[in-house]
Design an enzyme around this catalytic site. Structure first.
Site, PDB file in Angstrom:
ATOM      1  N   CYS A 185      -3.221  -3.982  -7.824  1.00 52.70           N
ATOM      2  CA  CYS A 185      -2.777  -2.573  -7.919  1.00 52.70           C
ATOM      3  C   CYS A 185      -3.138  -1.972  -9.265  1.00 52.70           C
ATOM      4  O   CYS A 185      -3.318  -0.763  -9.379  1.00 52.70           O
ATOM      5  CB  CYS A 185      -1.277  -2.493  -7.677  1.00 52.70           C
ATOM      6  SG  CYS A 185      -0.349  -3.569  -8.789  1.00 52.70           S
ATOM      7  N   GLU A 226       6.587  -0.437  -5.400  1.00 54.63           N
ATOM      8  CA  GLU A 226       5.406  -0.504  -6.264  1.00 54.63           C
ATOM      9  C   GLU A 226       4.200  -0.447  -5.348  1.00 54.63           C
ATOM     10  O   GLU A 226       4.001  -1.329  -4.513  1.00 54.63           O
ATOM     11  CB  GLU A 226       5.390  -1.750  -7.132  1.00 54.63           C
ATOM     12  CG  GLU A 226       4.388  -1.595  -8.258  1.00 54.63           C
ATOM     13  CD  GLU A 226       3.248  -2.578  -8.161  1.00 54.63           C
ATOM     14  OE1 GLU A 226       2.090  -2.128  -7.996  1.00 54.63           O
ATOM     15  OE2 GLU A 226       3.526  -3.781  -8.235  1.00 54.63           O
ATOM     16  N   SER A 242       0.828  -1.205   0.000  1.00 57.56           N
ATOM     17  CA  SER A 242       0.000   0.000   0.000  1.00 57.56           C
ATOM     18  C   SER A 242       0.864   1.258   0.000  1.00 57.56           C
ATOM     19  O   SER A 242       2.008   1.255   0.481  1.00 57.56           O
ATOM     20  CB  SER A 242      -0.892   0.006   1.241  1.00 57.56           C
ATOM     21  OG  SER A 242      -0.093   0.101   2.401  1.00 57.56           O
ATOM     22  N   THR A 243       0.280   2.320  -0.511  1.00 59.80           N
ATOM     23  CA  THR A 243       0.989   3.601  -0.536  1.00 59.80           C
ATOM     24  C   THR A 243       1.265   4.064   0.895  1.00 59.80           C
ATOM     25  O   THR A 243       2.322   4.626   1.185  1.00 59.80           O
ATOM     26  CB  THR A 243       0.163   4.630  -1.331  1.00 59.80           C
ATOM     27  OG1 THR A 243       0.110   4.172  -2.689  1.00 59.80           O
ATOM     28  CG2 THR A 243       0.779   6.014  -1.299  1.00 59.80           C
TER      29      THR A 243
HETATM   30  P1  ADP Z   1      -2.071  -4.671   1.917  1.00 61.92           P
HETATM   31  O1  ADP Z   1      -3.087  -3.836   2.618  1.00 61.92           O
HETATM   32  O2  ADP Z   1      -2.351  -4.831   0.477  1.00 61.92           O
HETATM   33  O3  ADP Z   1      -1.733  -5.920   2.636  1.00 61.92           O
HETATM   34  P2  ADP Z   1       0.176  -3.383   3.048  1.00 61.92           P
HETATM   35  O4  ADP Z   1       1.007  -2.251   2.557  1.00 61.92           O
HETATM   36  O5  ADP Z   1      -0.597  -3.183   4.272  1.00 61.92           O
HETATM   37  O6  ADP Z   1      -0.752  -3.767   1.844  1.00 61.92           O
HETATM   38  O7  ADP Z   1       1.081  -4.669   3.234  1.00 61.92           O
HETATM   39  C1  ADP Z   1       2.096  -5.028   2.298  1.00 61.92           C
HETATM   40  C2  ADP Z   1       3.242  -5.685   3.026  1.00 61.92           C
HETATM   41  O8  ADP Z   1       3.803  -4.739   3.928  1.00 61.92           O
HETATM   42  C3  ADP Z   1       2.832  -6.886   3.886  1.00 61.92           C
HETATM   43  O9  ADP Z   1       3.854  -7.863   3.786  1.00 61.92           O
HETATM   44  C4  ADP Z   1       2.763  -6.306   5.273  1.00 61.92           C
HETATM   45  O10 ADP Z   1       2.973  -7.243   6.309  1.00 61.92           O
HETATM   46  C5  ADP Z   1       3.915  -5.331   5.204  1.00 61.92           C
HETATM   47  N1  ADP Z   1       3.890  -4.276   6.227  1.00 61.92           N
HETATM   48  C6  ADP Z   1       2.839  -3.650   6.778  1.00 61.92           C
HETATM   49  N2  ADP Z   1       3.257  -2.730   7.671  1.00 61.92           N
HETATM   50  C7  ADP Z   1       4.614  -2.782   7.684  1.00 61.92           C
HETATM   51  C8  ADP Z   1       5.659  -2.094   8.391  1.00 61.92           C
HETATM   52  N3  ADP Z   1       5.394  -1.145   9.263  1.00 61.92           N
HETATM   53  N4  ADP Z   1       6.936  -2.442   8.138  1.00 61.92           N
HETATM   54  C9  ADP Z   1       7.223  -3.397   7.254  1.00 61.92           C
HETATM   55  N5  ADP Z   1       6.308  -4.071   6.547  1.00 61.92           N
HETATM   56  C10 ADP Z   1       5.018  -3.773   6.759  1.00 61.92           C
END
Ligand code: ADP
Length: 495
Positions: A296, A262, A241-242
């Site tokens: 995405c 990405e 996610s962004t």
């Molecule tokens: P989605 O909502 O599509 O799962 P996220 O951006 O929330 O997208 O998650 C994408 C990845 O980032 C996942 O592997 C998630 O566990 C990881 N993630 C979420 N928060 C953090 C963080 N603070 N640090 C590192 N990785 C994270």
């Protein structure tokens, strides 16, 4: 760990894969990966803590020089072997994608079809040119550039195309002589991480070259922090996610740690007046509803030339009504479940808000169990979240335009810039229009959802401006360039 003959995952706590070994780690914590259709536990996996992340980084550091020193053909052979093994295991991977992430059968097979392509594509990277000779303004000087692997790459991936996005995250970096620590999503630790670790181990990749650490959502920040703060991790590759991407990039900025990002998208499809409307409906439908719009590149906004607007809307709604959500285990499934309750409630809230502000629901608009009905909305305004935010669910908005300038303005009315598509009888007009769309990728007469492992996949703006996937982008992202100049004959110095 995985019973390939029975095609199932043994229901025991699955470990981490560090330094070529399966380990439960020292902490002893685990979490569950759930089947989004049934809510049943798909697998228990280890919930890594900071010690395990540190051990995985250490293993990657130790393995890197030996891996980079292998002859290119030896590295390439392992990718070819992984591609061959994958062919034998493809059905098990597809079944696991269906169960762990609610992928429809078609989507799971589509995802699997990309894997051998990517593995074979990167095998060629091992022998790509890594330097150049540049002329010099100074007589007797020889300018040479050369590239070496960046070192250890920290890779964080999401759950929606977990297998392909994790493969994409790791293989370019590995092929260029780097080693990797991969953290897959908490919603897809098996298909996005552990099955890949097993595939690569079986294909002969040496210990420590690929390490996989799984964490729950609560512990994901431990990995993020380690990747950012540990100087042994040279580049972070993040797909997600962004919001999370921004958080990680903000922490990386003061220490200049490079990131490949990405992120989300707010992708438009523009239907021109001369378009074949049946074709346009198919393009928009596929671009929106593949994997319930949880991609995405999913098309959130369809912008339609006013003279064909009514016909297009009517045909899109008629087609959409034919696709009630079903269990993804059913081979005919097109619309499966949402990944989790949080995602479902988010989409529901967006549609409810749009309706309260005057949007019209032509079909769908309801949830049932883990499913959200495929939904077509019109009369959407720029005050509504469905217009502003990434929907990431099976909901599409359809809006008319009167001039091409208006279509371009509406397409570009977003900080995102990932993918776009244009449907027209005149491909040259489509290409000219494509250049006016603020997006990293524009597909004329095809859907917004498309990827090829040799192409420069990536976005602009809030979709993540840093780098591109594909071989050329990977060389930029995962190697360090040096300029080495030799003054072969003495030159006159000013003092
Ligand atoms: P989605 O909502 O599509 O799962 P996220 O951006 O929330 O997208 O998650 C994408 C990845 O980032 C996942 O592997 C998630 O566990 C990881 N993630 C979420 N928060 C953090 C963080 N603070 N640090 C590192 N990785 C994270």
């Amino acid at each position: 760990m995985f019973d390939w003959n029975a095609g199932k995952i043994l229901n025991v706590p699955a470990g981490l894969f560090i330094d070529g070994q399966w380990t439960r780690g020292e902490g002893g914590a685990s979490f569950s990966s759930l089947d989004p259709t049934t809510g049943e536990v798909f697998a228990h996996v280890t919930d890594a803590d900071a010690r395990e992340v540190d051990t995985a980084i250490g293993a990657a550091v130790r393995a890197q020089p030996g891996w980079a020193a292998l002859p290119p053909a030896a590295r390439a052979a392992m990718f070819y072997e992984a591609a061959e093994l994958f062919k034998d295991r493809q059905d098990q991977f597809a079944q696991a994608l269906i169960r762990e992430t609610g992928s429809g059968h078609g989507k799971a097979m589509f995802e699997c079809s990309q894997i051998p392509l990517a593995l074979r594509e990167v095998a060629g990277l091992a022998t790509r040119d890594i330097g150049e000779i540049l002329p010099s303004q100074v007589p007797g000087k020889y300018n040479r550039t050369y590239r070496t692997p960046a070192g250890v790459i920290g890779v964080i991936t999401p759950w929606n195309f977990p297998l392909y996005l994790s493969i994409r995250g790791i293989v370019y970096a590995l092929a260029l002589g780097n080693t990797v620590v991969l953290k897959p999503s908490e919603d897809s630790p098996v298909t996005g991480g552990l099955m890949i670790a097993e595939l690569f181990a079986d294909a002969g990749f040496p210990a420590g070259v690929l390490n996989v650490v799984t964490t729950s959502r609560d512990r994901a920040p431990i990995v993020g922090e380690a990747f950012i703060k540990d100087p042994r991790v040279k580049v972070i590759s993040f797909t997600g996610s962004t919001k999370v991407g921004q958080m990680l990039a903000t922490a990386c900025a003061p220490i200049f740690k490079p990131m490949v990002l990405e992120l989300g998208g707010k992708n438009p499809t523009i239907i021109m007046e001369d378009a074949d409307i049946d074709r346009a409906v198919d393009v928009a439908f596929f671009g929106k509803f593949l994997h319930q719009g949880q991609i995405c590149m999913s098309c959130d906004k369809v912008l339609v030339a006013r003279p064909v607007y009514d016909t297009f809307l009517e045909k899109l709604v008629a087609k959409t009504r034919n696709f009630a959500p079903t269990n993804p285990a059913d081979q005919t499934c097109v619309i499966g479940p949402m990944i989790n309750e949080r995602a479902l409630q988010r989409v529901k809230a967006m549609v409810d808000e749009a309706v309260a502000k005057g949007a019209k629901v032509h079909c769908g608009g309801n949830s049932k169990g883990p499913y959200y009905e495929p939904t077509v909305l019109s009369a959407v305004t720029s005050e509504m979240a469905v217009w502003i935010d990434e929907i990431f669910g099976p909901v599409v908005t359809v809006t008319p335009f009167d001039t091409v300038g208006e279509a371009v303005a509406m397409a570009n009315d977003t900080p995102y810039g990932l993918s776009a598509s244009i449907v027209t009888a005149n491909p040259m007009i489509g290409e000219m229009l494509a250049e006016r769309i603020h997006a990293g990728m524009v597909h004329v007469n095809d859907s917004t959802v498309h990827d090829e492992p040799h192409a420069p996949f990536g976005g602009l703006g809030a979709s993540g401006g840093g780098g591109r996937w594909g071989p050329k982008g990977a060389i930029e992202a995962y190697t360090v360039q040096r300029w080495i100049a030799t003054q072969r004959e003495p030159r006159a110095l000013p003092f």
